[in-house]
Design a protein around this motif. Structure first.
Motif, PDB file in Angstrom:
ATOM      1  N   ASP A  72      64.739   2.475  67.764  1.00 57.89           N
ATOM      2  CA  ASP A  72      64.617   2.488  69.146  1.00 57.89           C
ATOM      3  C   ASP A  72      64.676   3.685  69.697  1.00 57.89           C
ATOM      4  N   LYS A  73      63.804   4.388  69.961  1.00 58.20           N
ATOM      5  CA  LYS A  73      63.807   5.666  70.304  1.00 58.20           C
ATOM      6  C   LYS A  73      64.494   5.805  71.825  1.00 58.20           C
ATOM      7  N   ALA A  74      64.012   4.763  72.585  1.00 57.11           N
ATOM      8  CA  ALA A  74      64.677   4.899  74.028  1.00 57.11           C
ATOM      9  C   ALA A  74      66.152   4.725  73.813  1.00 57.11           C
ATOM     10  N   LYS A  75      66.773   3.943  73.065  1.00 56.29           N
ATOM     11  CA  LYS A  75      68.226   3.773  73.002  1.00 56.29           C
ATOM     12  C   LYS A  75      68.842   4.484  71.796  1.00 56.29           C
ATOM     13  N   ASN A  76      68.293   5.626  71.104  1.00 58.05           N
ATOM     14  CA  ASN A  76      68.585   6.407  70.285  1.00 58.05           C
ATOM     15  C   ASN A  76      69.419   5.527  69.194  1.00 58.05           C
ATOM     16  N   THR A  77      68.977   4.608  68.881  1.00 52.41           N
ATOM     17  CA  THR A  77      69.476   3.576  67.987  1.00 52.41           C
ATOM     18  C   THR A  77      68.688   3.170  66.709  1.00 52.41           C
ATOM     19  N   VAL A  78      69.368   3.370  65.489  1.00 54.44           N
ATOM     20  CA  VAL A  78      68.682   2.882  64.238  1.00 54.44           C
ATOM     21  C   VAL A  78      69.405   1.784  63.711  1.00 54.44           C
ATOM     22  N   TYR A  79      68.299   1.044  63.033  1.00 54.07           N
ATOM     23  CA  TYR A  79      68.750  -0.294  62.395  1.00 54.07           C
ATOM     24  C   TYR A  79      68.505  -0.389  61.013  1.00 54.07           C
ATOM     25  N   LEU A  80      69.307  -1.182  60.436  1.00 54.49           N
ATOM     26  CA  LEU A  80      68.968  -1.525  58.943  1.00 54.49           C
ATOM     27  C   LEU A  80      69.239  -2.885  58.497  1.00 54.49           C
ATOM     28  N   GLN A  81      68.066  -3.515  58.443  1.00 54.90           N
ATOM     29  CA  GLN A  81      68.014  -4.950  58.087  1.00 54.90           C
ATOM     30  C   GLN A  81      68.089  -5.033  56.479  1.00 54.90           C
ATOM     31  N   MET A  82      68.983  -5.729  56.106  1.00 52.54           N
ATOM     32  CA  MET A  82      69.319  -5.832  54.844  1.00 52.54           C
ATOM     33  C   MET A  82      69.148  -7.400  54.215  1.00 52.54           C
ATOM     34  N   ASN A  83      68.379  -7.841  53.574  1.00 48.92           N
ATOM     35  CA  ASN A  83      68.003  -8.908  53.175  1.00 48.92           C
ATOM     36  C   ASN A  83      68.279  -9.091  51.571  1.00 48.92           C
ATOM     37  N   SER A  84      68.392 -10.232  51.083  1.00 48.47           N
ATOM     38  CA  SER A  84      68.673 -10.622  49.770  1.00 48.47           C
ATOM     39  C   SER A  84      69.666  -9.724  49.165  1.00 48.47           C
ATOM     40  N   LEU A  85      70.790  -9.549  49.770  1.00 51.17           N
ATOM     41  CA  LEU A  85      71.956  -8.907  49.592  1.00 51.17           C
ATOM     42  C   LEU A  85      72.496  -9.257  48.088  1.00 51.17           C
ATOM     43  N   LYS A  86      72.937  -8.343  47.298  1.00 53.60           N
ATOM     44  CA  LYS A  86      73.624  -8.412  46.171  1.00 53.60           C
ATOM     45  C   LYS A  86      75.348  -7.846  46.196  1.00 53.60           C
ATOM     46  N   PRO A  87      76.059  -8.344  45.306  1.00 57.44           N
ATOM     47  CA  PRO A  87      77.223  -7.899  45.103  1.00 57.44           C
ATOM     48  C   PRO A  87      77.232  -6.367  44.979  1.00 57.44           C
ATOM     49  N   GLU A  88      76.470  -5.610  44.432  1.00 60.69           N
ATOM     50  CA  GLU A  88      76.321  -4.336  44.107  1.00 60.69           C
ATOM     51  C   GLU A  88      75.848  -3.637  45.409  1.00 60.69           C
ATOM     52  N   ASP A  89      75.753  -4.222  46.401  1.00 58.28           N
ATOM     53  CA  ASP A  89      75.293  -3.466  47.755  1.00 58.28           C
ATOM     54  C   ASP A  89      76.684  -3.558  48.668  1.00 58.28           C
ATOM     55  N   THR A  90      77.609  -3.761  47.924  1.00 59.21           N
ATOM     56  CA  THR A  90      79.343  -3.771  48.542  1.00 59.21           C
ATOM     57  C   THR A  90      79.594  -2.171  48.798  1.00 59.21           C
ATOM     58  N   ALA A  91      79.699  -1.786  49.872  1.00 55.20           N
ATOM     59  CA  ALA A  91      79.988  -0.376  50.009  1.00 55.20           C
ATOM     60  C   ALA A  91      80.356  -0.286  51.617  1.00 55.20           C
ATOM     61  N   VAL A  92      80.900   0.826  51.973  1.00 58.53           N
ATOM     62  CA  VAL A  92      80.825   1.148  53.486  1.00 58.53           C
ATOM     63  C   VAL A  92      79.662   1.880  53.701  1.00 58.53           C
ATOM     64  N   TYR A  93      79.043   1.568  54.773  1.00 52.80           N
ATOM     65  CA  TYR A  93      77.651   2.126  55.257  1.00 52.80           C
ATOM     66  C   TYR A  93      77.903   3.137  56.150  1.00 52.80           C
ATOM     67  N   TYR A  94      77.260   4.197  56.087  1.00 52.98           N
ATOM     68  CA  TYR A  94      77.396   5.400  57.248  1.00 52.98           C
ATOM     69  C   TYR A  94      76.130   5.667  57.766  1.00 52.98           C
ATOM     70  N   CYS A  95      75.979   5.807  59.036  1.00 51.29           N
ATOM     71  CA  CYS A  95      74.902   6.127  59.867  1.00 51.29           C
ATOM     72  C   CYS A  95      74.843   7.884  59.873  1.00 51.29           C
ATOM     73  N   ASN A  96      73.592   8.241  59.789  1.00 57.51           N
ATOM     74  CA  ASN A  96      73.684   9.931  59.867  1.00 57.51           C
ATOM     75  C   ASN A  96      72.673  10.177  60.817  1.00 57.51           C
ATOM     76  N   ALA A  97      72.689  11.278  61.563  1.00 53.65           N
ATOM     77  CA  ALA A  97      71.613  11.613  62.717  1.00 53.65           C
ATOM     78  C   ALA A  97      71.366  13.205  62.443  1.00 53.65           C
ATOM     79  N   ASP A  98      70.113  13.804  62.630  1.00 55.84           N
ATOM     80  CA  ASP A  98      69.826  15.134  62.772  1.00 55.84           C
ATOM     81  C   ASP A  98      69.270  14.948  64.163  1.00 55.84           C
ATOM     82  N   TYR A  99      69.856  15.979  64.898  1.00 60.96           N
ATOM     83  CA  TYR A  99      69.407  16.086  66.190  1.00 60.96           C
ATOM     84  C   TYR A  99      69.387  17.542  66.746  1.00 60.96           C
TER      85      TYR A  99
END
Length: 124
Positions: A72-99
């Motif tokens: 959402d550019k107006a909100k400077n927000t990024v989303y990650l919709q994650m479906n069909s999650l698997k145990p191997e998706d277990t992790a710390v998830y980090y957001c990054n931005a280049d600005y």
């Protein structure tokens, strides 16, 4: 100073879904791209998905077909919709931005920032 604040992590059973959010705040002239990376215990941080200012997306093979990145550019927000999650998706998830910021005198400068991370745990 630009800050990235992530939210939406948690514990979910295999096959479930989660939606991560990352909001950028501060003196931002423009955001050139945003993305999500993850780091599992004992492993290197890896790209999950990224989106450019022109809304071009890129996904890791492990995320294709299951995860969707959007922004959402107006909100400077990024989303990650994650479906069909698997145990191997277990992790710390980090957001990054280049600005880009506007410096005194009208000069522009490019930077990158990382969020503090949000834990995603998928149980089998």
């Amino acid at each position: 100073q630009v800050q990235l604040v992530e939210s939406g992590g948690g514990l979910v059973q295999a096959g479930g879904s989660l939606r991560l959010s990352c909001a950028a705040s501060g003196s931002i002239f423009s955001i050139n791209g945003m993305g999500w990376h993850r780091q599992a215990p004992g492993k290197q941080r890896e790209l999950v998905a990224a989106i450019t200012s022109g809304d071009r997306t890129n996904y890791a093979d492990s995320a294709k077909g299951r995860f969707t990145i959007s922004r959402d550019k107006a909100k400077n927000t990024v989303y990650l919709q994650m479906n069909s999650l698997k145990p191997e998706d277990t992790a710390v998830y980090y957001c990054n931005a280049d600005y880009t910021i506007m410096k005194p005198g009208g000069l522009k400068a490019d930077f990158g920032s990382w969020g503090q991370g949000t834990q995603v745990t998928v149980s089998s």
